[in-house]
Design a protein around this motif. Structure first.
Motif, mmCIF file in Angstrom:
data_model
loop_
_atom_site.group_PDB
_atom_site.id
_atom_site.type_symbol
_atom_site.label_atom_id
_atom_site.label_comp_id
_atom_site.label_asym_id
_atom_site.label_seq_id
_atom_site.Cartn_x
_atom_site.Cartn_y
_atom_site.Cartn_z
ATOM 1 N N HIS A 1 66.557 2.093 -47.928
ATOM 2 C CA HIS A 1 66.073 2.854 -49.079
ATOM 3 C C HIS A 1 65.299 4.080 -48.616
ATOM 4 O O HIS A 1 64.530 4.018 -47.645
ATOM 5 N N VAL A 2 65.506 5.185 -49.305
ATOM 6 C CA VAL A 2 64.687 6.377 -49.092
ATOM 7 C C VAL A 2 64.362 6.983 -50.458
ATOM 8 O O VAL A 2 65.163 6.927 -51.378
ATOM 9 N N PRO A 3 63.176 7.610 -50.548
ATOM 10 C CA PRO A 3 62.098 7.514 -49.565
ATOM 11 C C PRO A 3 61.047 6.513 -50.005
ATOM 12 O O PRO A 3 60.986 6.135 -51.173
ATOM 13 N N ALA A 4 60.206 6.103 -49.084
ATOM 14 C CA ALA A 4 58.965 5.412 -49.403
ATOM 15 C C ALA A 4 57.870 6.257 -48.766
ATOM 16 O O ALA A 4 57.764 6.297 -47.544
ATOM 17 N N SER A 5 57.114 6.953 -49.582
ATOM 18 C CA SER A 5 56.250 8.015 -49.068
ATOM 19 C C SER A 5 57.182 9.043 -48.436
ATOM 20 O O SER A 5 58.113 9.522 -49.092
ATOM 21 N N ASN A 6 57.022 9.355 -47.159
ATOM 22 C CA ASN A 6 57.949 10.305 -46.515
ATOM 23 C C ASN A 6 58.742 9.605 -45.409
ATOM 24 O O ASN A 6 59.019 10.177 -44.365
ATOM 25 N N THR A 7 59.126 8.361 -45.683
ATOM 26 C CA THR A 7 59.715 7.500 -44.662
ATOM 27 C C THR A 7 60.972 6.810 -45.175
ATOM 28 O O THR A 7 61.051 6.459 -46.355
ATOM 29 N N ALA A 8 61.924 6.613 -44.280
ATOM 30 C CA ALA A 8 63.081 5.782 -44.597
ATOM 31 C C ALA A 8 62.722 4.319 -44.353
ATOM 32 O O ALA A 8 62.070 3.989 -43.361
ATOM 33 N N VAL A 9 63.134 3.451 -45.247
ATOM 34 C CA VAL A 9 62.853 2.020 -45.122
ATOM 35 C C VAL A 9 64.144 1.284 -44.784
ATOM 36 O O VAL A 9 65.144 1.387 -45.505
ATOM 37 N N GLY A 10 64.124 0.560 -43.682
ATOM 38 C CA GLY A 10 65.252 -0.281 -43.295
ATOM 39 C C GLY A 10 64.813 -1.727 -43.243
ATOM 40 O O GLY A 10 63.651 -2.038 -42.976
ATOM 41 N N HIS A 11 65.767 -2.638 -43.486
ATOM 42 C CA HIS A 11 65.436 -4.069 -43.524
ATOM 43 C C HIS A 11 66.698 -4.875 -43.198
ATOM 44 O O HIS A 11 67.796 -4.529 -43.625
ATOM 45 N N LEU A 12 66.495 -5.923 -42.433
ATOM 46 C CA LEU A 12 67.619 -6.751 -41.981
ATOM 47 C C LEU A 12 67.112 -8.157 -41.704
ATOM 48 O O LEU A 12 66.008 -8.323 -41.167
ATOM 49 N N ILE A 13 67.907 -9.159 -42.041
ATOM 50 C CA ILE A 13 67.625 -10.550 -41.665
ATOM 51 C C ILE A 13 68.852 -11.104 -40.942
ATOM 52 O O ILE A 13 69.958 -11.051 -41.470
ATOM 53 N N LEU A 14 68.646 -11.621 -39.747
ATOM 54 C CA LEU A 14 69.697 -12.253 -38.973
ATOM 55 C C LEU A 14 69.319 -13.710 -38.727
ATOM 56 O O LEU A 14 68.187 -14.007 -38.318
ATOM 57 N N GLU A 15 70.259 -14.612 -38.950
ATOM 58 C CA GLU A 15 70.035 -16.044 -38.687
ATOM 59 C C GLU A 15 70.824 -16.474 -37.472
ATOM 60 O O GLU A 15 72.012 -16.155 -37.326
ATOM 61 N N ASN A 16 70.169 -17.216 -36.587
ATOM 62 C CA ASN A 16 70.874 -17.816 -35.464
ATOM 63 C C ASN A 16 71.773 -18.938 -35.948
ATOM 64 O O ASN A 16 71.466 -19.624 -36.922
ATOM 65 N N ASN A 17 72.868 -19.149 -35.258
ATOM 66 C CA ASN A 17 73.829 -20.191 -35.608
ATOM 67 C C ASN A 17 73.895 -21.289 -34.569
ATOM 68 O O ASN A 17 74.865 -22.026 -34.495
ATOM 69 N N SER A 18 72.852 -21.363 -33.736
ATOM 70 C CA SER A 18 72.835 -22.428 -32.736
ATOM 71 C C SER A 18 71.605 -23.287 -32.903
ATOM 72 O O SER A 18 70.678 -22.928 -33.613
#
Length: 289
Positions: free
Chosen positions: A272-289
């Motif tokens: 998402h952009v912008p938040a203040s003057n910043t780009a916001v990135g977000h990710l969730i990764l799950e291990n499968n072991s």
């Protein structure tokens, strides 16, 4: 033995904390951003860890320019929210996990990474904003964060800063440390900071959507190649503060596939952009072991 179950990646923009604390999350400017974290809060409720290992950078609150450790691990029993100039955020204090933190410090130092051991440290928005985004708003008088948190500071404020390669290798060392801990803990590792932003100079306000998302693609699919991104590329493409993304490589290096295990599952991705003057990135990764 303990194991890393998932990694979480998110920006930690201070203005997000202000919006939360002032009750502005449903205002038109902020609502799309906070909506992007609703699936994450549900995922967090469904996948509550025993410990969060949270990688972030201090913003001259715990460490001044007089002394800046490259890597510092919080081994205290608790950490108070920092006063960053307008009072501490109204959030619960952070409960640490001294036993696991000390074990990780011992193991990682023996793997030839020099860590600074910190036994008293206020934690600023770099740590508390990600917790708020993932766990929701909590009353500090009656509620607590859902689990203990180990703060792990990385210097990305004052050059020289660690390389992406070094951070990626450090993540691998942290995974080995966690897996050698003799208690069946479920540990999540979070990498915070970024994405593209520049806070000063002629390019203040720079945001590079295309580069951010290409970098995210590579972080997921080919993290080793992503770790080879030169510092100058972060500065040119993502702005002077885009270097915070090297902290995400610590979390990615700790995932099972880097050590020959199965590829993680992408549970959520948001930009998402912008938040203040910043780009916001977000990710969730799950291990499968």
């Amino acid at each position: 033995m303990a194991k890393i179950t998932a990694s979480v990646y998110t920006s930690h923009v201070p203005a997000i904390g202000v919006a939360l604390d002032l009750g502005k999350t449903q205002e038109p400017y902020w609502q799309p951003l906070f909506a992007g974290y609703e699936p994450s809060k549900q995922w967090m409720r469904d996948n509550r860890p025993d410990v969060i290992f949270l990688v972030y950078n201090d913003h001259a609150t715990a460490f001044s320019l007089e002394v800046i450790p490259t890597f510092a691990i919080g081994c205290a029993a608790e950490f108070e929210p920092a006063d960053e100039g307008w009072g501490p955020r109204p959030v619960p204090k952070v409960i640490g996990h001294p036993e696991l933190a000390s074990h990780i410090a011992q193991s990682v130092i023996q793997q030839d990474f020099d860590l600074t051991i910190v036994n008293k440290m206020p934690v600023d928005h770099g740590l508390t904003v990600p917790l708020s985004l993932m766990c929701g708003e909590l009353d500090p008088q009656t509620q607590a964060w859902p689990c203990p948190v180990i703060p792990f500071h990385v210097n990305v404020v004052q050059y020289p800063v660690p390389s992406g390669r070094r951070c990626f290798q450090l993540g691998q060392a942290i995974r080995k440390a966690v897996e050698s801990y003799d208690e069946p803990l479920k540990v999540q590792i979070w990498g915070t900071g970024g994405m593209s932003h520049q806070l000063q100079g002629p390019r203040a306000g720079l945001i590079n959507r295309e580069w951010d998302n290409a970098w995210l693609d590579q972080l997921i699919a080919d993290p080793k190649a992503c770790s080879e991104t030169p510092h100058i590329d972060y500065v040119r493409e993502a702005g002077s503060e885009g270097i915070e993304l090297v902290m995400w490589l610590i979390a990615r290096g700790a995932m099972a596939d880097v050590a020959g295990g199965p590829v993680p599952t992408v549970k959520h991705r948001f930009y998402h952009v912008p938040a203040s003057n910043t780009a916001v990135g977000h990710l969730i990764l799950e291990n499968n072991s």
